[in-house]
Design a protein around this motif. Sequence first.
Motif, PDB file in Angstrom:
ATOM      1  N   LEU A  21      35.802  46.094  30.385  1.00 42.79           N
ATOM      2  CA  LEU A  21      36.276  46.402  31.725  1.00 42.79           C
ATOM      3  C   LEU A  21      37.795  46.258  31.815  1.00 42.79           C
ATOM      4  O   LEU A  21      38.477  47.066  32.470  1.00 42.79           O
ATOM      5  CB  LEU A  21      35.597  45.477  32.740  1.00 42.79           C
ATOM      6  CG  LEU A  21      35.542  45.959  34.183  1.00 42.79           C
ATOM      7  CD1 LEU A  21      34.747  47.246  34.284  1.00 42.79           C
ATOM      8  CD2 LEU A  21      34.930  44.886  35.074  1.00 42.79           C
ATOM      9  N   THR A  22      38.344  45.248  31.159  1.00 42.08           N
ATOM     10  CA  THR A  22      39.790  45.056  31.138  1.00 42.08           C
ATOM     11  C   THR A  22      40.485  46.225  30.458  1.00 42.08           C
ATOM     12  O   THR A  22      41.517  46.716  30.934  1.00 42.08           O
ATOM     13  CB  THR A  22      40.148  43.742  30.428  1.00 42.08           C
ATOM     14  OG1 THR A  22      39.484  42.660  31.067  1.00 42.08           O
ATOM     15  CG2 THR A  22      41.646  43.498  30.441  1.00 42.08           C
ATOM     16  N   ALA A  25      40.324  49.244  32.785  1.00 42.52           N
ATOM     17  CA  ALA A  25      41.212  49.096  33.944  1.00 42.52           C
ATOM     18  C   ALA A  25      42.684  49.261  33.567  1.00 42.52           C
ATOM     19  O   ALA A  25      43.436  49.977  34.245  1.00 42.52           O
ATOM     20  CB  ALA A  25      40.988  47.734  34.595  1.00 42.52           C
ATOM     21  N   LEU A  57      39.998  43.232  38.629  1.00 38.47           N
ATOM     22  CA  LEU A  57      38.985  44.081  37.992  1.00 38.47           C
ATOM     23  C   LEU A  57      37.910  44.526  38.973  1.00 38.47           C
ATOM     24  O   LEU A  57      37.412  45.652  38.892  1.00 38.47           O
ATOM     25  CB  LEU A  57      38.320  43.337  36.828  1.00 38.47           C
ATOM     26  CG  LEU A  57      39.175  43.090  35.587  1.00 38.47           C
ATOM     27  CD1 LEU A  57      38.333  42.422  34.505  1.00 38.47           C
ATOM     28  CD2 LEU A  57      39.772  44.395  35.070  1.00 38.47           C
ATOM     29  N   HIS A 169      39.213  51.345  40.960  1.00 37.58           N
ATOM     30  CA  HIS A 169      37.906  50.724  41.172  1.00 37.58           C
ATOM     31  C   HIS A 169      36.816  51.778  41.378  1.00 37.58           C
ATOM     32  O   HIS A 169      35.680  51.605  40.916  1.00 37.58           O
ATOM     33  CB  HIS A 169      37.974  49.764  42.359  1.00 37.58           C
ATOM     34  CG  HIS A 169      38.765  48.529  42.079  1.00 37.58           C
ATOM     35  ND1 HIS A 169      39.390  47.795  43.065  1.00 37.58           N
ATOM     36  CD2 HIS A 169      39.056  47.900  40.912  1.00 37.58           C
ATOM     37  CE1 HIS A 169      40.015  46.760  42.510  1.00 37.58           C
ATOM     38  NE2 HIS A 169      39.830  46.804  41.215  1.00 37.58           N
ATOM     39  N   TYR A 178      29.908  49.452  37.097  1.00 41.31           N
ATOM     40  CA  TYR A 178      30.134  48.008  36.985  1.00 41.31           C
ATOM     41  C   TYR A 178      28.920  47.326  36.353  1.00 41.31           C
ATOM     42  O   TYR A 178      28.551  46.208  36.703  1.00 41.31           O
ATOM     43  CB  TYR A 178      30.456  47.387  38.354  1.00 41.31           C
ATOM     44  CG  TYR A 178      31.903  47.531  38.766  1.00 41.31           C
ATOM     45  CD1 TYR A 178      32.870  46.655  38.283  1.00 41.31           C
ATOM     46  CD2 TYR A 178      32.307  48.540  39.635  1.00 41.31           C
ATOM     47  CE1 TYR A 178      34.195  46.777  38.659  1.00 41.31           C
ATOM     48  CE2 TYR A 178      33.643  48.661  40.018  1.00 41.31           C
ATOM     49  CZ  TYR A 178      34.583  47.775  39.525  1.00 41.31           C
ATOM     50  OH  TYR A 178      35.914  47.899  39.895  1.00 41.31           O
ATOM     51  N   TYR A 435      38.484  38.397  39.057  1.00 39.22           N
ATOM     52  CA  TYR A 435      39.069  38.511  37.724  1.00 39.22           C
ATOM     53  C   TYR A 435      40.443  39.156  37.885  1.00 39.22           C
ATOM     54  O   TYR A 435      40.554  40.323  38.284  1.00 39.22           O
ATOM     55  CB  TYR A 435      38.197  39.367  36.806  1.00 39.22           C
ATOM     56  CG  TYR A 435      36.876  38.729  36.464  1.00 39.22           C
ATOM     57  CD1 TYR A 435      36.802  37.696  35.529  1.00 39.22           C
ATOM     58  CD2 TYR A 435      35.699  39.167  37.059  1.00 39.22           C
ATOM     59  CE1 TYR A 435      35.587  37.112  35.206  1.00 39.22           C
ATOM     60  CE2 TYR A 435      34.478  38.596  36.747  1.00 39.22           C
ATOM     61  CZ  TYR A 435      34.424  37.562  35.819  1.00 39.22           C
ATOM     62  OH  TYR A 435      33.224  36.987  35.499  1.00 39.22           O
ATOM     63  N   VAL A 437      44.168  40.344  36.432  1.00 38.06           N
ATOM     64  CA  VAL A 437      44.745  40.839  35.184  1.00 38.06           C
ATOM     65  C   VAL A 437      46.230  41.092  35.386  1.00 38.06           C
ATOM     66  O   VAL A 437      46.619  41.857  36.273  1.00 38.06           O
ATOM     67  CB  VAL A 437      44.065  42.149  34.734  1.00 38.06           C
ATOM     68  CG1 VAL A 437      44.611  42.587  33.364  1.00 38.06           C
ATOM     69  CG2 VAL A 437      42.557  41.984  34.667  1.00 38.06           C
ATOM     70  N   VAL A 457      43.229  38.331  31.235  1.00 39.48           N
ATOM     71  CA  VAL A 457      42.388  38.303  32.420  1.00 39.48           C
ATOM     72  C   VAL A 457      42.023  36.856  32.726  1.00 39.48           C
ATOM     73  O   VAL A 457      41.698  36.082  31.822  1.00 39.48           O
ATOM     74  CB  VAL A 457      41.118  39.170  32.237  1.00 39.48           C
ATOM     75  CG1 VAL A 457      40.307  38.732  31.034  1.00 39.48           C
ATOM     76  CG2 VAL A 457      40.266  39.151  33.503  1.00 39.48           C
TER      77      VAL A 457
END
Length: 514
Positions: A21-22, A25, A57, A169, A178, A435, A437, A457
């Motif tokens: 996910l990081t 993103a 996130l 998002h 997600y 979360y 980042v 993160v």
Amino acid sequence: MPPFAFSNWPPSLSEDQLQELTLIATSYALSHGLLYLPVAAKQPPAPSSAIHAPLSLFPSPFPRQLFEQAQKLQHIYNTLYARIAMDEDFLDEVMGAVDGVGAVDEFVGQLWKGWKQVRDEDAVPLQLGLFRSDYLLHSTSDPPSLKQVEFNTISSSFGTLSDRVAGLHRYILFANGYYDSSPHLKAENFPPNNTTAGLAQGLAAAHEAYNVPGSSVLFVVQPGERNVFDQRWLEYELLERHSIKVIRQTMSDLAQTASIDLNTKVLTIKTATLSTPVEISTIYFRACYTPTDFPDSAAYELRFLLERSRAIKCPSIPLQLAGGKKVQQVLCQPGILERFLTPADASTSSFSQEDISELRASWMYMWGMDLNGDEGVEKALTNHGKLVLKPQREGGGNNVYKASIPPFLRTLDASERQAWIAMELIEPPEGLGGYLVRAAGPEQQRREHEGEQADKVVRADVVSELGIFGWALFGLGKVNRDEEVGWLVRTKGKDSDEGGVATGFSVLDSLVLV
């Protein structure tokens, strides 16, 4: 679906999911202009690198009804602050350098004195406000209520980047859902955000009202600005959607390039790269909100020169003064809202008592430090654990909180108290997490270069602040047009009192409505 619980957010992810996910993103952010310039001792004239802006996130949960309430209130706020900016007597009393805040706050006093001289010379033309009203959820009731933090009338930033983080998002939702981690993460719970188009619409409306073919919009910016992309996206929108050109200048640039015709009050800019001087229709200030933007008297004189021009200012000096925290506190006093929202003039539009009550309900209790001699200070000393003290400053990092209040108050003499207000602290929901980042700093980059995994993160207990954008074009006693045009969310660690992204306290975020 069971009732939403803030303490259960964000949904749980495995370590592999979090890493993926990081990557998604940060790649999206870099690909879509969700950017900052990196930290540097001095920003180069032509930047050669950029980093992604600090981001969350997961979107932050926010009650749908309160989000819609904040959008509705923005129209009232647009009119309220436009009318305050047109009320010379009120601003003289509250912010002036004779009996108001300007008598003890040198920065405010300088602005007021310059404005008084300018307004004595000629009538104030049209003005433009690009506004942002900031809110937190207040959890002392069930469900939580909506409470205003402050109202911003100058350099209301992060509109275009908030647009892009909402897109980020939404992209994650469409790309992988997600990981089906929450039933609340559905498309219908992600509100649209078109802040870039909305803010550009306001600037375009001012430019069109000026109505001089070939004129341009002037962006007054700070030197070494790291948040330059937030401004550039507005510039691109104005050119690509409205065919309006933008000129970017710092105050030091303008000292060399700006001139005003003494008869017509037309402002023109002449630079080495312009073949002929360009007339300015609208001046959009992304600077001049802090004393450091005015290193000497010449900088103030330049600001007053710009105010004298017939270009539409965003904001004008009176609108900048209207955004003072003292004005926010005085508005809480009985009858003040009615003065602006239910005027006696039958030709001026009024708001209902229900509207006024709803606006008042969004405020925390506030008072001035100059209240009844020592009473304001004594109240602050007694209740300091639940208070924030605010000066007349923008840009973050200026407030005094809780345990720091008593020793700070002891440094103020009686005359300085007038420049400060006390506000009861908003109590956000407990247990909300996120979360966060941030781009790797120099030490993290070194570790990555040497083959180590640098942490980017952080899972933290957080507080999320909602900002609603709006604009108003007004002048000569009338609000010509106003719009509510979008929103942003800034999320910070719960232990951080301040909330500015540019000052390093927060990350950019968006909403999931619950």
